[in-house]
Design a protein around this motif. Structure first.
Motif, PDB file in Angstrom:
ATOM      1  N   LYS A  58       0.840  -1.198   0.000  1.00 55.26           N
ATOM      2  CA  LYS A  58       0.000   0.000   0.000  1.00 55.26           C
ATOM      3  C   LYS A  58       0.879   1.253   0.000  1.00 55.26           C
ATOM      4  O   LYS A  58       0.595   2.221  -0.701  1.00 55.26           O
ATOM      5  CB  LYS A  58      -0.927  -0.028   1.208  1.00 55.26           C
ATOM      6  CG  LYS A  58      -1.950   1.063   1.234  1.00 55.26           C
ATOM      7  CD  LYS A  58      -2.891   0.876   2.415  1.00 55.26           C
ATOM      8  CE  LYS A  58      -3.978   1.920   2.401  1.00 55.26           C
ATOM      9  NZ  LYS A  58      -4.910   1.753   3.503  1.00 55.26           N
ATOM     10  N   HIS A  59       1.955   1.214   0.778  1.00 52.31           N
ATOM     11  CA  HIS A  59       2.883   2.344   0.841  1.00 52.31           C
ATOM     12  C   HIS A  59       3.487   2.618  -0.538  1.00 52.31           C
ATOM     13  O   HIS A  59       3.590   3.766  -0.964  1.00 52.31           O
ATOM     14  CB  HIS A  59       3.992   2.069   1.863  1.00 52.31           C
ATOM     15  CG  HIS A  59       5.014   3.165   1.942  1.00 52.31           C
ATOM     16  ND1 HIS A  59       4.726   4.398   2.482  1.00 52.31           N
ATOM     17  CD2 HIS A  59       6.310   3.207   1.538  1.00 52.31           C
ATOM     18  CE1 HIS A  59       5.806   5.158   2.399  1.00 52.31           C
ATOM     19  NE2 HIS A  59       6.775   4.456   1.846  1.00 52.31           N
ATOM     20  N   HIS A  61       2.197   2.034  -3.456  1.00 56.68           N
ATOM     21  CA  HIS A  61       1.201   2.634  -4.344  1.00 56.68           C
ATOM     22  C   HIS A  61       1.035   4.127  -4.065  1.00 56.68           C
ATOM     23  O   HIS A  61       0.892   4.926  -4.986  1.00 56.68           O
ATOM     24  CB  HIS A  61      -0.137   1.904  -4.229  1.00 56.68           C
ATOM     25  CG  HIS A  61      -0.098   0.529  -4.801  1.00 56.68           C
ATOM     26  ND1 HIS A  61       0.028   0.283  -6.153  1.00 56.68           N
ATOM     27  CD2 HIS A  61      -0.146  -0.688  -4.216  1.00 56.68           C
ATOM     28  CE1 HIS A  61       0.049  -1.017  -6.378  1.00 56.68           C
ATOM     29  NE2 HIS A  61      -0.050  -1.633  -5.208  1.00 56.68           N
ATOM     30  N   LYS A  62       1.079   4.506  -2.788  1.00 57.96           N
ATOM     31  CA  LYS A  62       0.969   5.922  -2.436  1.00 57.96           C
ATOM     32  C   LYS A  62       2.186   6.706  -2.921  1.00 57.96           C
ATOM     33  O   LYS A  62       2.048   7.802  -3.454  1.00 57.96           O
ATOM     34  CB  LYS A  62       0.794   6.083  -0.927  1.00 57.96           C
ATOM     35  CG  LYS A  62      -0.572   5.653  -0.445  1.00 57.96           C
ATOM     36  CD  LYS A  62      -0.706   5.862   1.052  1.00 57.96           C
ATOM     37  CE  LYS A  62      -2.094   5.450   1.516  1.00 57.96           C
ATOM     38  NZ  LYS A  62      -2.274   5.695   2.945  1.00 57.96           N
ATOM     39  N   VAL A  63       3.366   6.143  -2.717  1.00 63.38           N
ATOM     40  CA  VAL A  63       4.588   6.815  -3.174  1.00 63.38           C
ATOM     41  C   VAL A  63       4.579   6.912  -4.696  1.00 63.38           C
ATOM     42  O   VAL A  63       4.927   7.952  -5.264  1.00 63.38           O
ATOM     43  CB  VAL A  63       5.855   6.074  -2.677  1.00 63.38           C
ATOM     44  CG1 VAL A  63       7.104   6.639  -3.326  1.00 63.38           C
ATOM     45  CG2 VAL A  63       5.948   6.160  -1.165  1.00 63.38           C
ATOM     46  N   GLN A  65       1.955   7.068  -6.643  1.00 58.16           N
ATOM     47  CA  GLN A  65       0.964   8.079  -7.017  1.00 58.16           C
ATOM     48  C   GLN A  65       1.537   9.487  -6.832  1.00 58.16           C
ATOM     49  O   GLN A  65       1.354  10.357  -7.678  1.00 58.16           O
ATOM     50  CB  GLN A  65      -0.301   7.907  -6.194  1.00 58.16           C
ATOM     51  CG  GLN A  65      -1.413   8.861  -6.587  1.00 58.16           C
ATOM     52  CD  GLN A  65      -2.670   8.623  -5.774  1.00 58.16           C
ATOM     53  OE1 GLN A  65      -2.608   8.130  -4.646  1.00 58.16           O
ATOM     54  NE2 GLN A  65      -3.806   8.965  -6.336  1.00 58.16           N
ATOM     55  N   ARG A  66       2.236   9.714  -5.719  1.00 60.14           N
ATOM     56  CA  ARG A  66       2.851  11.026  -5.493  1.00 60.14           C
ATOM     57  C   ARG A  66       3.916  11.313  -6.549  1.00 60.14           C
ATOM     58  O   ARG A  66       4.022  12.438  -7.035  1.00 60.14           O
ATOM     59  CB  ARG A  66       3.437  11.097  -4.086  1.00 60.14           C
ATOM     60  CG  ARG A  66       2.373  11.187  -3.005  1.00 60.14           C
ATOM     61  CD  ARG A  66       2.959  11.510  -1.650  1.00 60.14           C
ATOM     62  NE  ARG A  66       3.864  10.506  -1.136  1.00 60.14           N
ATOM     63  CZ  ARG A  66       3.503   9.516  -0.326  1.00 60.14           C
ATOM     64  NH1 ARG A  66       2.247   9.391   0.059  1.00 60.14           N
ATOM     65  NH2 ARG A  66       4.396   8.651   0.107  1.00 60.14           N
TER      66      ARG A  66
END
Length: 82
Positions: A58-59, A61-63, A65-66
Motif C-alpha cells: 500500500k505504501h 502505491h501511495k509513493v 501516485q505522489r
C-alpha cells in the motif's frame, strides 16, 4: 482545433488576470509560472526514495501516485520553459 495543454491553460489563466495590470514582455509569464510549479512540486510532492522491499505494498502505491503527480507538475513546468 485541439484542446489546450495544462501548461497552456495555466498561461491563459495567468494572462487573463495579468492583463488587468499591464502588458506582457517576452515570455516572463511562462518562466515565472514554471518556477512556481517547480517550487510547488518540491513542497507538495517532494522527491522520495522507495525501499526495494516495499514494492507492491500500500505504501508503494501511495509513493508511486505522489511520484506521478510530481512528474505531471514538472512536465507542465518543462513545457512552459520551452
Amino acid at each position: 482545433m485541439t484542446d489546450p495543454s495544462p501548461a497552456q491553460k495555466a498561461v491563459a489563466a495567468f494572462n487573463e488576470r495579468y492583463e488587468l495590470c499591464g502588458p506582457f514582455e517576452d515570455d516572463w509569464a511562462e518562466q515565472t509560472l514554471a518556477a512556481a510549479l517547480e517550487a510547488a512540486a518540491d513542497q507538495v510532492v517532494p522527491e522520495e526514495e522507495l525501499p526495494v522491499n516495499a514494492r507492491g505494498t500500500k505504501h508503494w502505491h501511495k509513493v508511486n501516485q505522489r511520484a506521478e503527480t510530481r512528474s505531471k507538475l514538472l512536465a507542465i513546468a518543462a513545457e512552459l520553459r520551452t
